[in-house]
Design a protein around this motif. Structure first.
Motif, PDB file in Angstrom:
ATOM      1  N   VAL A   1       0.842  -1.211   0.000  1.00 14.96           N
ATOM      2  CA  VAL A   1       0.000   0.000   0.000  1.00 14.96           C
ATOM      3  C   VAL A   1       0.869   1.249   0.000  1.00 14.96           C
ATOM      4  O   VAL A   1       0.633   2.185  -0.762  1.00 14.96           O
ATOM      5  CB  VAL A   1      -0.959   0.008   1.215  1.00 14.96           C
ATOM      6  CG1 VAL A   1      -1.662   1.351   1.361  1.00 14.96           C
ATOM      7  CG2 VAL A   1      -1.959  -1.117   1.098  1.00 14.96           C
TER       8      VAL A   1
ATOM      9  N   LEU B   1       0.888   3.977  -3.109  1.00  6.41           N
ATOM     10  CA  LEU B   1       0.535   5.382  -2.909  1.00  6.41           C
ATOM     11  C   LEU B   1       1.758   6.296  -2.831  1.00  6.41           C
ATOM     12  O   LEU B   1       1.607   7.506  -2.705  1.00  6.41           O
ATOM     13  CB  LEU B   1      -0.324   5.532  -1.645  1.00  6.41           C
ATOM     14  CG  LEU B   1      -1.695   4.871  -1.724  1.00  6.41           C
ATOM     15  CD1 LEU B   1      -2.365   4.876  -0.354  1.00  6.41           C
ATOM     16  CD2 LEU B   1      -2.567   5.551  -2.775  1.00  6.41           C
TER      17      LEU B   1
ATOM     18  N   CYS C   1      -8.243   1.083  -2.011  1.00  5.79           N
ATOM     19  CA  CYS C   1      -7.540   1.086  -3.296  1.00  5.79           C
ATOM     20  C   CYS C   1      -8.083   0.010  -4.222  1.00  5.79           C
ATOM     21  O   CYS C   1      -8.304   0.258  -5.417  1.00  5.79           O
ATOM     22  CB  CYS C   1      -6.037   0.889  -3.080  1.00  5.79           C
ATOM     23  SG  CYS C   1      -5.218   2.234  -2.195  1.00  5.79           S
ATOM     24  N   GLU C   2      -8.317  -1.178  -3.697  1.00  4.23           N
ATOM     25  CA  GLU C   2      -8.816  -2.277  -4.520  1.00  4.23           C
ATOM     26  C   GLU C   2     -10.258  -2.038  -4.966  1.00  4.23           C
ATOM     27  O   GLU C   2     -10.633  -2.400  -6.083  1.00  4.23           O
ATOM     28  CB  GLU C   2      -8.690  -3.613  -3.785  1.00  4.23           C
ATOM     29  CG  GLU C   2      -7.264  -4.091  -3.601  1.00  4.23           C
ATOM     30  CD  GLU C   2      -6.560  -4.504  -4.891  1.00  4.23           C
ATOM     31  OE1 GLU C   2      -7.196  -4.572  -5.964  1.00  4.23           O
ATOM     32  OE2 GLU C   2      -5.345  -4.771  -4.826  1.00  4.23           O
TER      33      GLU C   2
ATOM     34  N   THR D   1      -6.474   3.803 -11.953  1.00  6.47           N
ATOM     35  CA  THR D   1      -6.599   3.793 -10.494  1.00  6.47           C
ATOM     36  C   THR D   1      -5.518   4.657  -9.857  1.00  6.47           C
ATOM     37  O   THR D   1      -5.799   5.472  -8.981  1.00  6.47           O
ATOM     38  CB  THR D   1      -6.518   2.347  -9.953  1.00  6.47           C
ATOM     39  OG1 THR D   1      -7.516   1.560 -10.593  1.00  6.47           O
ATOM     40  CG2 THR D   1      -6.704   2.316  -8.453  1.00  6.47           C
ATOM     41  N   THR D   2      -4.296   4.500 -10.315  1.00  3.93           N
ATOM     42  CA  THR D   2      -3.186   5.301  -9.799  1.00  3.93           C
ATOM     43  C   THR D   2      -3.445   6.779 -10.029  1.00  3.93           C
ATOM     44  O   THR D   2      -3.274   7.597  -9.117  1.00  3.93           O
ATOM     45  CB  THR D   2      -1.859   4.880 -10.478  1.00  3.93           C
ATOM     46  OG1 THR D   2      -1.643   3.489 -10.223  1.00  3.93           O
ATOM     47  CG2 THR D   2      -0.692   5.688  -9.968  1.00  3.93           C
TER      48      THR D   2
ATOM     49  N   PHE E   1      -6.046   8.343  -7.658  1.00  3.23           N
ATOM     50  CA  PHE E   1      -5.532   8.661  -6.322  1.00  3.23           C
ATOM     51  C   PHE E   1      -4.656   9.912  -6.330  1.00  3.23           C
ATOM     52  O   PHE E   1      -4.530  10.578  -5.316  1.00  3.23           O
ATOM     53  CB  PHE E   1      -4.765   7.476  -5.730  1.00  3.23           C
ATOM     54  CG  PHE E   1      -5.669   6.478  -5.075  1.00  3.23           C
ATOM     55  CD1 PHE E   1      -6.093   6.648  -3.775  1.00  3.23           C
ATOM     56  CD2 PHE E   1      -6.122   5.374  -5.779  1.00  3.23           C
ATOM     57  CE1 PHE E   1      -6.956   5.743  -3.176  1.00  3.23           C
ATOM     58  CE2 PHE E   1      -6.977   4.460  -5.199  1.00  3.23           C
ATOM     59  CZ  PHE E   1      -7.402   4.642  -3.890  1.00  3.23           C
TER      60      PHE E   1
ATOM     61  N   ARG F   1      -5.093  10.590  -2.532  1.00  2.39           N
ATOM     62  CA  ARG F   1      -3.806  10.300  -1.880  1.00  2.39           C
ATOM     63  C   ARG F   1      -3.547  11.294  -0.754  1.00  2.39           C
ATOM     64  O   ARG F   1      -3.114  10.923   0.330  1.00  2.39           O
ATOM     65  CB  ARG F   1      -2.675  10.350  -2.905  1.00  2.39           C
ATOM     66  CG  ARG F   1      -1.302  10.077  -2.295  1.00  2.39           C
ATOM     67  CD  ARG F   1      -0.189  10.228  -3.347  1.00  2.39           C
ATOM     68  NE  ARG F   1       1.112  10.036  -2.762  1.00  2.39           N
ATOM     69  CZ  ARG F   1       1.815  11.002  -2.146  1.00  2.39           C
ATOM     70  NH1 ARG F   1       1.342  12.222  -2.067  1.00  2.39           N
ATOM     71  NH2 ARG F   1       3.006  10.735  -1.628  1.00  2.39           N
TER      72      ARG F   1
END
Length: 129
Positions: free
Chosen positions: A31, A35, A74-75, A88-89, A92, A105
């Motif tokens: 994790v 992040l 996150c998932e 997804t990245t 955040f 984030r």
């Protein structure tokens, strides 16, 4: 009474897939890497001393639990993007108007991961525009 696919259930808090590979072995470290969080950021976000931030069997239980909760967030988001790690990245990292103009984030960095979790759960349940 049968539930339809659109009704949230008590099981919607666990992602159906492990798209990012965060769940399982060494979740906390994965994790933090996903992040891109520094030791200082983890310390501040989780309310533990920097000396307590570690990712082995001596890691404080509370830290492991919080990072597990963040892994689930996150998932769940990855599931929304059908497992697209890049989207997804980016989600955040990008400032989000629905979150007061800060990135997800940053919400985590500022220790507001529980608020983010509620936002994500509500959005996935269709309760947020």
């Amino acid at each position: 009474m049968a539930m339809t696919a659109h009704n949230p259930t008590i099981f919607d808090t666990i992602p159906p897939h492990n798209y990012l590979g965060l769940l399982g072995e060494n979740t906390p470290k994965k994790v933090v890497n996903f992040l891109n969080l520094s030791t200082n950021e983890v310390s501040k976000a989780m309310g533990v001393s920097q000396k307590s931030v570690r990712y082995d069997e001596k890691m404080p239980r509370e830290l492991a639990e919080r990072l597990q909760e963040i892994a689930i967030i996150c998932e769940l988001v990855a599931g929304y993007f059908n497992g697209d790690v890049q989207k997804t990245t980016l989600w955040f990292q990008v400032k989000n108007p629905a979150l007061g103009g800060i990135s997800p984030r940053d919400m985590i960095r500022f220790g507001r991961y529980q608020k983010l979790e509620k936002f994500v759960q509500n959005a996935l349940a269709g309760n947020v525009a």
